[in-house]
Each structure stands twice: as structure tokens, then as C-alpha cells.
Design a protein around this motif. Structure first.
Motif, PDB file in Angstrom:
ATOM      1  N   PHE A  56       0.829  -1.210   0.000  1.00 48.70           N
ATOM      2  CA  PHE A  56       0.000   0.000   0.000  1.00 48.70           C
ATOM      3  C   PHE A  56       0.856   1.251   0.000  1.00 48.70           C
ATOM      4  CE2 PHE A  56      -1.205   3.327   3.017  1.00 48.70           C
ATOM      5  CZ  PHE A  56      -2.207   3.957   2.285  1.00 48.70           C
ATOM      6  N   HIS A  57       1.813   1.315   0.913  1.00 51.28           N
ATOM      7  CA  HIS A  57       2.582   2.538   1.107  1.00 51.28           C
ATOM      8  C   HIS A  57       3.449   2.860  -0.101  1.00 51.28           C
ATOM      9  CE1 HIS A  57       5.374   5.347   3.225  1.00 51.28           C
ATOM     10  NE2 HIS A  57       4.270   5.662   3.843  1.00 51.28           N
ATOM     11  N   SER A  58       4.085   1.839  -0.681  1.00 55.35           N
ATOM     12  CA  SER A  58       4.952   2.109  -1.830  1.00 55.35           C
ATOM     13  C   SER A  58       4.146   2.551  -3.043  1.00 55.35           C
ATOM     14  CB  SER A  58       5.802   0.872  -2.159  1.00 55.35           C
ATOM     15  OG  SER A  58       5.002  -0.235  -2.479  1.00 55.35           O
ATOM     16  N   TYR A  60       1.178   4.009  -2.909  1.00 56.23           N
ATOM     17  CA  TYR A  60       0.631   5.329  -2.565  1.00 56.23           C
ATOM     18  C   TYR A  60       1.652   6.427  -2.844  1.00 56.23           C
ATOM     19  CZ  TYR A  60      -1.061   9.166   0.390  1.00 56.23           C
ATOM     20  OH  TYR A  60      -1.470  10.389   0.857  1.00 56.23           O
ATOM     21  N   GLY A  65       1.151  10.322  -3.418  1.00 55.74           N
ATOM     22  CA  GLY A  65       0.551  10.541  -2.109  1.00 55.74           C
ATOM     23  C   GLY A  65       1.485  11.258  -1.157  1.00 55.74           C
ATOM     24  N   ALA A  71      -1.662   7.895   5.822  1.00 61.96           N
ATOM     25  CA  ALA A  71      -1.219   6.659   5.174  1.00 61.96           C
ATOM     26  C   ALA A  71      -0.757   5.641   6.206  1.00 61.96           C
ATOM     27  CB  ALA A  71      -0.100   6.963   4.186  1.00 61.96           C
ATOM     28  N   GLY A  75      -2.238   1.918   6.567  1.00 61.22           N
ATOM     29  CA  GLY A  75      -1.361   0.749   6.600  1.00 61.22           C
ATOM     30  C   GLY A  75      -1.569  -0.084   7.848  1.00 61.22           C
ATOM     31  N   PRO A 206      -4.766  -3.453  -0.842  1.00 62.19           N
ATOM     32  CA  PRO A 206      -3.728  -2.437  -0.634  1.00 62.19           C
ATOM     33  C   PRO A 206      -3.565  -1.468  -1.798  1.00 62.19           C
ATOM     34  CG  PRO A 206      -2.959  -4.552   0.168  1.00 62.19           C
ATOM     35  CD  PRO A 206      -4.251  -4.811  -0.533  1.00 62.19           C
ATOM     36  N   VAL A 207      -3.570  -1.979  -3.051  1.00 65.42           N
ATOM     37  CA  VAL A 207      -3.381  -1.043  -4.173  1.00 65.42           C
ATOM     38  C   VAL A 207      -4.632  -0.205  -4.403  1.00 65.42           C
ATOM     39  CG1 VAL A 207      -1.682  -2.566  -5.244  1.00 65.42           C
ATOM     40  CG2 VAL A 207      -4.060  -2.655  -6.024  1.00 65.42           C
ATOM     41  N   ALA A 210      -4.519   2.545  -1.870  1.00 66.44           N
ATOM     42  CA  ALA A 210      -3.512   3.525  -2.290  1.00 66.44           C
ATOM     43  C   ALA A 210      -4.073   4.435  -3.373  1.00 66.44           C
ATOM     44  CB  ALA A 210      -2.265   2.797  -2.791  1.00 66.44           C
ATOM     45  N   ALA A 214      -4.798   8.418  -2.849  1.00 63.53           N
ATOM     46  CA  ALA A 214      -4.017   9.325  -3.696  1.00 63.53           C
ATOM     47  C   ALA A 214      -4.868  10.030  -4.740  1.00 63.53           C
ATOM     48  CB  ALA A 214      -2.899   8.546  -4.392  1.00 63.53           C
ATOM     49  N   GLU A 221      -6.773   2.959 -11.375  1.00 62.34           N
ATOM     50  CA  GLU A 221      -7.106   2.009 -10.309  1.00 62.34           C
ATOM     51  C   GLU A 221      -7.481   0.647 -10.887  1.00 62.34           C
ATOM     52  OE1 GLU A 221     -10.556   1.266  -6.960  1.00 62.34           O
ATOM     53  OE2 GLU A 221      -9.952   3.344  -7.369  1.00 62.34           O
TER      54      GLU A 221
END
Length: 346
Positions: A56-58, A60, A65, A71, A75, A206-207, A210, A214, A221
Motif C-alpha cells: 500500500f505505502h509504496s 501510494y 501521495g 497513510a 497501513g 492495498p493497491v 492507495a 491518492a 485504479e
């Protein structure tokens, strides 16, 4: 913004948000039972790869983001969701150990034994504790996402995505048990089950979160979702292969347990269509497979072409996943993720 390199696969900064969650929850109960449940849940959330919040974080960040604290909470919600499903899954599978140490079931079962209770009652107590601890984690995941601090419309969208993931994951888990129970299921059915059980919450969600946070375009998406669906299925296919042919000291996964539990994996689904099936079926049905049985089945799976077919399937799905996002600016990062989570299939 250019897509981050492999460094983006580093663990996501969620530890602080998780610590706050557990610190806040500790004040909700004053009984020993609450403290024991909460402490056990906290331990269950420790360790692990933090795969879902890292993905998710990467993604985003790659989408541009910038809401760091928000975030981190999203997460943390993903990690709490994973913890809830893992704790419940241990009950479903009858496991009392995870990552080499007693899980919630094992911990509470041991306490009951120490108090002199016989085995069946002790295990029931441990399973009860695990169900309740998983429920707390699941409620915590929803609450953490709802209070992450994003705009109301974005929160509503993310909650819808979480709701969908929960429904599909529950259906996939039940399908997994049913397929093992009935001893049937063709390859398409098994791949669909693995998509619902694993890919939806571990990769698609997760994606999608994100993209939602964002503010990514709908077609962006959609491409990410298709990528995640395929990569998630490959991740589970690799788990099937590890469960039969892997090195236990490397994977941490038994190469006998899937046979002993009668798991309907992609390997088994393919083997069911071959002349080797009459020799494999009794091993699954018996539920008592040992290493000698596993060695014999491994040989049969190789001879009938099941291993080659499933490995090729993983390669093909990985190729499709990478093609589905090749047009996106984030393609280099997503290639890194594909290689990292599908290993030899990338």
C-alpha cells in the motif's frame, strides 16, 4: 513523480500507528480476561513481513501521495485486518503454532492445561480466545480506517473497498474448506478460490486503498486492481508449490501438511485430470500423510506434469500482471513487486 525503485519495498512506517492502537485499546477493559486477550492480540500483530502495508505505502507514494500520518493509519488498518484473518485461520486449520511459537490458540490452550483441564476443553478455550481476539482485530481494522483522517468521501470509498474484501475473503476461506472436505474442484475453481481467499485482501485491497487515498483516476485504479489480482494468485500458487516441493528451512512451510489436510491446491486440481490421480487420491483421503507419502506424491506430481503446468501457469499470470500496468508511470515499481512476491515466476 517517477516511480520509486526497489527501496520502496522496505517495510511501511506503521509501527507507531499500531502501537497507538494497542495503547488506546488497553484502557477499554479492566478484567484479566481483557488484558490477556489484548496482550495476546498485540503479540499476534508483531513480527511478520508487513507485506500488505508495504505494498500500500509504496504504491501510494508512487501515485504522488503525501499524507504521511493518514497513510500510516491506513497501513495499520491493513495489518490489523491481516492479523484478524490469520488468527481466525489458525482456528479453521486447527493450528496452535505460528512463526515457530504458540499462537493465540496455543497460548490459551496451554493456560487451560496448566489449570488442570483435559485436552478437548483446553483446545476449545484456546479456540474461543482466538475467535474473540480476531474479532477485536477486525473491529480495530475497520475503526482505524474509518478514523484515518482522510476526507469523508475518501474514507467512505475505502470502507467500501474493505467491505468488498471482507466478503470475498470470507467466501474464499469457506470455499477452501469445502473443496478439501468434498475432495473435488477443477483448476478454474481452485484459482478462483485462491483469488478470493488471498489475492483480494493481500494485494487488491492495498493497491485500491492507495489509489483511493491518492485520488488516482478510475482507469488507473482498474489497471492496478487487475495487476494485483494476478500477482496475488501467483503468490498463492507459489505457496502451493512450496507446500509440496519447498525447502522447509527456507519457506517455514511444512511439505506434508497440505497433503495431511487434504488441501485442494492447484497441483492437486491438475493431478486430478491425469492418470496419476488414483495413486494420489488415497493419500489425501487418509489424512495421515507422512514424509514417505509426500515423497511418493511429489514424484507422481512431477511425472504427471502437474508441477511443470503449475509453474508455467505462475509464469504466465506474472507476465499478464506486468503487461496490465506496463503503460503506467509506476511500472518499474510494480515490476519490482512482481519479482519480489512471485519469486521464480517473475
Amino acid at each position: 513523480m517517477s516511480a520509486p525503485t526497489r527501496d520502496a519495498l522496505a517495510p511501511a512506517p506503521v509501527d507507531g500507528a499500531l502501537a497507538s492502537f494497542f495503547a488506546d485499546g488497553a484502557g477499554h477493559g479492566e478484567t484479566s480476561e481483557h488484558r490477556e486477550l489484548w496482550d495476546a492480540l498485540s503479540r499476534a500483530a508483531e513480527g511478520g513481513k508487513r507485506l500488505r502495508p508495504a505494498l500500500f505505502h509504496s504504491v501510494y507514494l508512487a501515485l504522488g501521495g503525501r499524507q504521511g500520518e493518514v497513510a500510516a493509519r491506513v497501513g495499520a488498518a491493513l495489518e490489523l485486518l491481516h492479523t484478524a484473518l490469520v488468527v481466525h485461520d489458525d482456528v479453521i486449520d486447527g493450528d496452535d503454532v505460528r512463526r515457530g511459537v504458540p499462537n493465540v490458540v496455543g497460548e490459551f490452550s496451554a493456560r487451560a492445561r496448566e489449570r488442570g483441564h483435559e485436552e478437548q476443553k483446553a483446545v476449545r478455550y484456546g479456540q474461543t480466545a482466538a475467535i474473540l481476539a480476531g474479532d477485536l482485530a477486525l473491529a480495530g481494522a475497520v475503526r482505524t480506517l474509518a478514523l484515518c483522517g482522510a476526507a469523508p468521501g475518501t474514507v467512505a470509498r475505502m470502507l467500501d473497498l474493505l467491505d468488498r474484501a471482507l466478503h470475498l475473503s470470507a467466501a474464499g476461506e469457506l470455499a477452501d474448506v469445502r473443496l478439501s472436505l468434498d475432495g473435488d474442484g477443477d483448476l478454474a475453481t481452485v484459482v478462483s478460490m485462491e483469488h478470493q481467499k488471498t489475492a483480494v485482501y493481500s494485494f487488491e485491497l492495498p493497491v485500491q486503498l492507495a489509489a483511493a487515498l491518492a485520488g488516482a483516476a478510475a482507469d488507473h485504479e482498474a489497471a492496478l486492481t487487475r495487476y494485483a489480482q494476478l500477482v496475488g494468485v501467483v503468490y498463492q500458487i507459489r505457496d502451493d508449490l512450496d507446500g509440496m516441493f519447498g525447502d522447509e528451512t527456507v519457506t517455514g512451510k511444512s511439505t506434508v501438511s497440505d497433503l495431511r489436510e487434504g488441501k485442494c491446491t492447484t497441483l492437486i486440481a491438475y493431478a486430478r485430470t491425469t492418470a496419476a490421480w488414483p495413486q494420489i487420491a488415497p493419500v489425501l483421503a487418509a489424512g495421515t500423510a507422512d514424509e514417505a507419502d509426500a515423497t511418493r506424491v511429489r514424484t507422481l506430481l512431477e511425472e504427471c506434469g502437474a508441477r511443470t503446468y503449475v509453474e508455467d501457469l505462475a509464469v504466465d499470470f506474472t507476465r499478464q500482471a506486468r503487461q496490465s500496468v506496463a503503460h503506467l508511470p509506476q511500472a518499474p515499481l510494480l515490476d519490482d513487486w512482481a519479482r519480489a512476491v512471485t519469486r521464480g515466476a517473475a
